[in-house]
Design a protein around this motif. Structure first.
Motif, PDB file in Angstrom:
ATOM      1  N   LEU B  95       0.839  -1.207   0.000  1.00 11.25           N
ATOM      2  CA  LEU B  95       0.000   0.000   0.000  1.00 11.25           C
ATOM      3  C   LEU B  95       0.868   1.249   0.000  1.00 11.25           C
ATOM      4  CD1 LEU B  95      -2.767  -0.999   2.566  1.00 11.25           C
ATOM      5  CD2 LEU B  95      -3.045  -0.717   0.102  1.00 11.25           C
ATOM      6  N   ASP B  96       1.951   1.211   0.789  1.00  8.97           N
ATOM      7  CA  ASP B  96       2.856   2.365   0.815  1.00  8.97           C
ATOM      8  C   ASP B  96       3.424   2.627  -0.575  1.00  8.97           C
ATOM      9  OD1 ASP B  96       2.418   2.797   3.444  1.00  8.97           O
ATOM     10  OD2 ASP B  96       4.234   1.779   4.158  1.00  8.97           O
ATOM     11  N   ILE B  97       3.820   1.556  -1.262  1.00 11.59           N
ATOM     12  CA  ILE B  97       4.338   1.740  -2.619  1.00 11.59           C
ATOM     13  C   ILE B  97       3.274   2.399  -3.486  1.00 11.59           C
ATOM     14  CG2 ILE B  97       5.036   0.498  -4.708  1.00 11.59           C
ATOM     15  CD1 ILE B  97       6.404  -1.545  -2.909  1.00 11.59           C
ATOM     16  N   SER B  98       2.007   2.004  -3.276  1.00  8.71           N
ATOM     17  CA  SER B  98       0.932   2.534  -4.114  1.00  8.71           C
ATOM     18  C   SER B  98       0.586   3.980  -3.790  1.00  8.71           C
ATOM     19  CB  SER B  98      -0.322   1.675  -3.962  1.00  8.71           C
ATOM     20  OG  SER B  98      -0.039   0.328  -4.241  1.00  8.71           O
ATOM     21  N   PHE B  99       0.681   4.360  -2.516  1.00  3.10           N
ATOM     22  CA  PHE B  99       0.150   5.680  -2.140  1.00  3.10           C
ATOM     23  C   PHE B  99       1.181   6.654  -1.574  1.00  3.10           C
ATOM     24  CE2 PHE B  99      -3.552   2.869  -1.967  1.00  3.10           C
ATOM     25  CZ  PHE B  99      -4.362   3.539  -2.858  1.00  3.10           C
ATOM     26  N   ASP B 100       2.257   6.151  -0.996  1.00  2.00           N
ATOM     27  CA  ASP B 100       3.162   7.076  -0.322  1.00  2.00           C
ATOM     28  C   ASP B 100       4.519   7.212  -0.991  1.00  2.00           C
ATOM     29  OD1 ASP B 100       1.669   7.979   2.176  1.00  2.00           O
ATOM     30  OD2 ASP B 100       1.364   5.817   2.175  1.00  2.00           O
ATOM     31  N   VAL B 101       4.832   6.311  -1.904  1.00  5.04           N
ATOM     32  CA  VAL B 101       6.064   6.461  -2.681  1.00  5.04           C
ATOM     33  C   VAL B 101       5.668   7.108  -3.994  1.00  5.04           C
ATOM     34  CG1 VAL B 101       7.893   5.233  -3.876  1.00  5.04           C
ATOM     35  CG2 VAL B 101       7.115   4.415  -1.650  1.00  5.04           C
ATOM     36  N   ARG B 102       6.197   8.284  -4.270  1.00  4.60           N
ATOM     37  CA  ARG B 102       5.829   8.949  -5.522  1.00  4.60           C
ATOM     38  C   ARG B 102       6.343   8.121  -6.706  1.00  4.60           C
ATOM     39  NH1 ARG B 102       7.860  14.967  -4.773  1.00  4.60           N
ATOM     40  NH2 ARG B 102       9.174  13.968  -3.229  1.00  4.60           N
ATOM     41  N   GLY B 103       5.465   7.809  -7.637  1.00  3.34           N
ATOM     42  CA  GLY B 103       5.842   6.966  -8.763  1.00  3.34           C
ATOM     43  C   GLY B 103       5.762   5.487  -8.436  1.00  3.34           C
ATOM     44  N   GLY B 104       5.488   5.168  -7.165  1.00  9.47           N
ATOM     45  CA  GLY B 104       5.424   3.761  -6.773  1.00  9.47           C
ATOM     46  C   GLY B 104       4.279   3.037  -7.449  1.00  9.47           C
ATOM     47  N   MET B 105       3.143   3.724  -7.509  1.00  8.16           N
ATOM     48  CA  MET B 105       1.985   3.131  -8.186  1.00  8.16           C
ATOM     49  C   MET B 105       2.322   2.831  -9.641  1.00  8.16           C
ATOM     50  SD  MET B 105      -1.483   2.764  -7.735  1.00  8.16           S
ATOM     51  CE  MET B 105      -2.474   4.119  -7.144  1.00  8.16           C
ATOM     52  N   LEU B 106       3.012   3.785 -10.282  1.00 10.12           N
ATOM     53  CA  LEU B 106       3.391   3.589 -11.686  1.00 10.12           C
ATOM     54  C   LEU B 106       4.281   2.356 -11.818  1.00 10.12           C
ATOM     55  CD1 LEU B 106       3.405   4.673 -14.575  1.00 10.12           C
ATOM     56  CD2 LEU B 106       5.426   5.997 -13.989  1.00 10.12           C
ATOM     57  N   LEU B 107       5.257   2.233 -10.913  1.00 13.02           N
ATOM     58  CA  LEU B 107       6.175   1.092 -10.983  1.00 13.02           C
ATOM     59  C   LEU B 107       5.415  -0.221 -10.781  1.00 13.02           C
ATOM     60  CD1 LEU B 107       9.096   2.568  -8.903  1.00 13.02           C
ATOM     61  CD2 LEU B 107       9.228   1.864 -11.296  1.00 13.02           C
ATOM     62  N   ARG B 108       4.508  -0.231  -9.789  1.00 11.31           N
ATOM     63  CA  ARG B 108       3.735  -1.449  -9.515  1.00 11.31           C
ATOM     64  C   ARG B 108       2.906  -1.827 -10.738  1.00 11.31           C
ATOM     65  NH1 ARG B 108      -0.816  -1.509  -6.318  1.00 11.31           N
ATOM     66  NH2 ARG B 108      -1.146  -3.493  -7.340  1.00 11.31           N
ATOM     67  N   GLN B 109       2.225  -0.845 -11.299  1.00 12.05           N
ATOM     68  CA  GLN B 109       1.343  -1.151 -12.426  1.00 12.05           C
ATOM     69  C   GLN B 109       2.140  -1.518 -13.673  1.00 12.05           C
ATOM     70  OE1 GLN B 109      -2.770   0.806 -11.159  1.00 12.05           O
ATOM     71  NE2 GLN B 109      -1.672   2.031 -12.660  1.00 12.05           N
ATOM     72  N   MET B 110       3.280  -0.846 -13.877  1.00 10.20           N
ATOM     73  CA  MET B 110       4.132  -1.229 -15.015  1.00 10.20           C
ATOM     74  C   MET B 110       4.623  -2.654 -14.842  1.00 10.20           C
ATOM     75  SD  MET B 110       6.502   2.120 -15.719  1.00 10.20           S
ATOM     76  CE  MET B 110       7.596   1.323 -16.891  1.00 10.20           C
TER      77      MET B 110
END
Lengths: 350, 580
Positions: B95-110
């Motif tokens: 969840l932190d990667i998705s919401f609190d790391v900027r660009g984390g959501m992009l990395l997860r989805q990529m």
């Protein structure tokens, strides 16, 4: 068919580069080959793609710094999403994409588009190589004495087979039994749950004891044993929960056609394991009119009015029923643990 | 080049420095001009490779923030609906990667999109290799490596899907554990050892993590390297065409064209994955909530490549045997263990089976057109049909709700059609292939049907045929006729019994089934006569051109046979076009 694939008529001397240009097919020149203006236009296109790519990198940095991660935007088709994510994806994606598009445009417009021919060679090694390899093998065999020293050869093979055994043995402690699990086999552990005689049934989530009046006819409650609250595992109480979870359903007593034991219900309230006997998904899709319970994972269907028997689907076994009653204070309690293992089948289950 | 820039000088010096130590110039001299044939379908394998590279890159980033731990924590990140909720550290960090790391959501989805594309590209690449017979000698090893890569791709995907420890991924693991537990004899022990005790336990995510980020990608990387080295040394196959033979490669040299195109294509794939990762939500783990073994959401679906296994599980009748104190769960063993085992074994063995039953031991560098191997093409379509039906089974609940159907009827339809539709697909495909072969034969014998009817001065009507272009001629005539293996003799002339009679008869029958129905290729003389006939037709039509626009019915779409005159026609046409 050399006349149909007119390839042989031309000079096929393998050039120094290892390939020769094709002259056997009419080659159409591109606009950029003949018109210097068109060539310059192509060059400008490619340059601007590379430039734009760099611009998008700058925009990426701007977005990274400037957009608050919690900002959401509505984009038609894609819905409400994180503005930062979209901005970063678009800028990064275009920055990378444009490098590729530029390179391919460069190749297509400005690099030669004349196909060339290269000869293949057999995969087979030349005889001389094969013979040399065989001779080397024979020499090695002779010098090492691998063929002569029979005991030496056999003991070496034996040692090589045996030596990985310790590595496998060490895998045993992948499972270190807890004090309660000590001395029990996996099958024993799978066969018991937290339920014991007179343990109160509490509703899942709130841990509130359940009275028969709490459950109207046609209703369903997800419930767990009262002791689950006390269970403290590293990850909460998920292991115990995974086996002990039940559902309570209530129907008119005359609607119950069969149970797994006489009088296992309490005034039409039936308790069944929540864990599917197929591969272990929790089930809570209950159709009150038919009393059917449907597993959301593989659609096994059980009839709770008919002893939890399988009506349809891949599950082979009925849902285990828990015998229940009420205690002195009028709360629902279990009368004992399940009579059979809950959850998916296993070899030792019998 | 007349001028040499300082950068080039430095590059040259570096090349010399390296060469003196590892002799690299020998390799460069041989390979910088290496020729690669061009065809859109050859890019499918490239997509697989490039998306794998993107998976590796984004995966390395994700490891910087992901915590593979099942210890319970209370979530205090910025996703409001889950604040204060107990969950595993793995889920909280996802969840932190998705919401609190900027660009984390992009990395997860990529990462997720690239993984889906990776497996899909491998599957389609495999179809291409299968239907064109690219797996034939000398490329059987590479086929096996490819089957290994596909299997590893599925494992990589499933292990990654299971890491975030949200409700959906945990349900997947719960099912995997249930399947494992049903394995004969060792099931419960295997499950207890792998999970470190009961489900879910606290060990599995960290164990799966090292499998997902080290073991599987390491194996994939090794196999990909071997795969590419074999493509490199054996040289790529090519489709038939003018000037393309079994002994040459026609295409573009590595430097510069192929390098620019393939390198550029890497950036295109990478860029598209980034765009999709930015725009299209995938696996919104925050919606599902943390995993708990007593909850599940309806409509639970695995990633697409696991769908066939899920469908097999759903379709299987509920057979189970209990005797002598043991239980054998056929309803799990057959669909989840035997079936995938058989499918991948059959896939791996196919090249060897085909070469055994056809007796074909030649080297094949020129690809088959699918129609010219009707039985192989039929088998491929049959297998795809089988797979697709399993896949439909995996979505039976979605289909039932979307089309308001009964799940039970869908399952019964699938249970029956899984045996009936694949053979039908085989027969239909084979017939279509043979039909196309016949049409090819007609084209060779009569030329193209132009669709124009001409009335001759003496009143006769003829249908005008046009000669084939050089390209079409080369493509169609690349077909070679192979005779089926002869029936073996029971005994030789001296009356000695043939020990291989039975196996020989089997091979004779199988190879007859494989080649027997093929439409024979016309002889060269027949082809020549047919094409001349078509030219004659076109010549009859020539006077009309004085009255009509030559562009609309220009005779002869390119030089067909190598004979004087045709090349001029070509040149003339080209002139004509450039004038317009």
């Amino acid at each position: 068919m050399t006349d149909i694939t007119p390839h042989g008529g031309h000079d096929q001397q393998p050039a120094k580069l290892g390939y020769s240009p094709r002259a056997d097919i009419e080659h159409r020149l591109r606009l950029a080959d003949t018109d210097p203006k068109a060539a310059r236009r192509a060059e400008r296109q490619v340059t601007s793609m590379f430039l734009l790519s760099m611009v998008f990198v700058v925009l990426f940095v701007v977005a990274y710094i400037g957009i608050d991660p919690s900002t959401e935007v509505y984009i038609p088709v894609f819905g409400l999403t994180s503005a930062l994510n979209i901005a970063l994806g678009l800028t990064l994606g275009l920055a990378i994409f444009l490098i590729g598009a530029g390179a391919i445009q460069w190749a297509k417009k400005l690099m030669p588009d004349v196909e060339v021919v290269q000869q293949r060679h057999d995969q087979l090694s030349p005889d001389s190589d094969t013979q040399e390899a065989a001779a080397n093998y024979e020499r090695g065999k002779e010098e090492s004495g691998f063929a002569r020293f029979r005991m030496l050869r056999r003991t070496l093979i034996g040692a090589l087979i045996v030596f990985p055994i310790p590595l496998v043995i060490m895998l045993k402690d992948l499972w270190v039994p807890t004090p309660e699990e000590e001395g029990k086999s996996p099958a024993d552990i799978l066969s018991t749950t937290l339920w014991t005689a007179d343990m109160r049934i509490v509703s899942d989530g709130t841990y509130k004891p359940v009275r028969p009046e709490d459950l109207p006819v046609g209703g369903l409650i997800s419930a767990v044993p009262a002791d689950l609250q006390e269970v403290e595992e590293l990850q909460g109480n998920l292991n115990a929960r995974g086996k002990a979870a039940i559902i309570l359903v209530r129907m008119e007593p005359d609607e119950i056609r069969a149970q797994q034991g006489d009088g296992w219900d309490y005034q039409g309230i039936l308790a069944y394991s929540k864990i599917c006997t197929h591969v272990g998904c929790p089930i809570a899709l209950y159709e009150q009119r038919t009393h059917h319970l449907l597993c959301p994972c593989h659609q096994s269907t059980f009839d709770l009015a008919d002893a939890g028997n399988v009506v349809f689907g891949p599950a082979a076994r009925r849902m285990p029923q828990l015998q229940i009653g009420v205690d002195a204070e009028g709360y629902l309690v279990a009368k004992s643990d399940f009579a059979e293992p809950v959850g998916p089948s296993f070899w030792e289950r019998g | 080049m007349t001028t040499t820039s300082p950068v080039e000088k430095a590059g040259g010096a570096t090349a010399q420095y390296v060469d003196k130590r590892i002799g690299s110039n020998k390799f460069l001299s041989r390979n910088l001009g290496k020729v690669f044939p061009d065809h859109w379908s050859f890019m499918l394998g490239e997509i697989a490779l490039y998306s794998f590279i993107v998976v590796l890159l984004t995966g390395v980033f994700l490891t910087l923030w992901f915590k593979p731990s099942m210890v319970e924590v209370v979530y205090d990140g910025s996703y409001v609906p889950l604040q204060g909720i107990k969950m595993s550290e793995a889920y909280a960090s996802a969840l932190d990667i998705s919401f609190d790391v900027r660009g984390g959501m992009l990395l997860r989805q990529m990462h997720h999109w690239a993984a889906l594309i990776f497996v899909a590209a491998m599957a389609v690449h495999m179809f291409r290799v299968f239907f064109t017979g690219a797996f034939r000698k000398p490329r059987e090893f590479n086929w096996l490596i490819g089957v290994g890569l596909t299997t590893l791709g599925l494992l990589a995907g499933f292990s990654g899907y299971s890491l975030p420890d949200d409700l959906l991924s945990g349900t997947g693991l719960q099912i995997a554990r249930g399947i494992m537990q049903a394995a004969p004899i060792v099931g419960t022990w295997a499950a207890f050892l792998l999970f470190g005790g009961e489900f879910p336990g606290t060990d599995f995510i960290s164990r799966l993590y090292s499998v997902h980020i080290l073991l599987i990608p390491g194996l994939i990387l090794g196999l990909v390297t071997a795969h590419l080295m074999l493509v490199w040394t054996q040289k790529h196959t090519q489709f038939p065409g003018p000037g393309r033979t079994n002994d040459n490669v026609v295409g573009y040299p590595l430097l510069p064209v192929y390098m620019a195109k393939a390198g550029g294509f890497f950036f295109i794939v990478f860029g598209i994955i980034a765009l999709v990762g930015g725009l299209v939500t995938i696996n919104p783990i925050w919606i599902f909530g943390p995993f708990t073994p007593d909850q599940v959401s309806a409509g639970s679906q695995p990633d697409w490549y696991i769908g066939f296994l899920d469908g097999a599980l759903r379709m299987m009748p509920n057979w189970e045997s209990s005797f002598w104190g043991i239980t054998i769960s056929w309803n799990i063993i057959i669909p989840a263990m035997i079936l995938p085992g058989l499918m991948f074994t059959a896939l791996g063995l196919y090249p060897f089976l085909e070469s055994w039953l056809t007796g074909d031991k030649r080297e094949h560098n020129l690809l088959d057109r699918p129609r010219n191997a009707p039985v192989r093409t039929g088998i491929g379509v049959m297998a795809i049909t089988f797979y697709a039906l399993l896949w439909v089974g995996g979505a039976n609940d979605i289909i039932a709700t979307a089309f308001d159907l009964s799940i039970n009827s869908i399952i019964w339809f699938l249970r029956v059609s899984i045996f009936i539709l694949p053979p039908i697909a085989f027969v239909v495909t084979k017939r279509i292939c043979l039909g196309l072969q016949r049409r090819d034969r007609d084209k060779l014998l009569h030329g193209y049907e132009s669709g124009r009817v001409l009335r001759l001065p003496h009143g006769e009507f003829i249908e005008v045929h046009q000669p084939l272009s050089a390209k079409d001629l080369a493509v169609i005539t690349a077909k070679t006729d192979v005779a089926p293996l002869p029936a073996p003799e029971k005994a030789d002339a001296d009356g000695v019994r043939n020990k291989h009679y039975r196996i020989g008869t089997l091979r004779h029958r199988l190879s007859t089934a494989f080649f027997g129905d093929n439409v024979a290729r016309p002889t060269d003389a027949e082809i020549e006569a047919g094409q001349h006939h078509a030219e004659h037709d076109a010549a009859l039509e020539a006077p009309l051109h004085e009255y009509e626009d030559a562009d609309q019915i220009s005779p002869g779409r390119g030089g067909a046979l190598h004979h004087p005159g045709m090349a001029e026609t070509n040149a003339e046409q080209m002139d004509e076009r450039s004038q317009h």
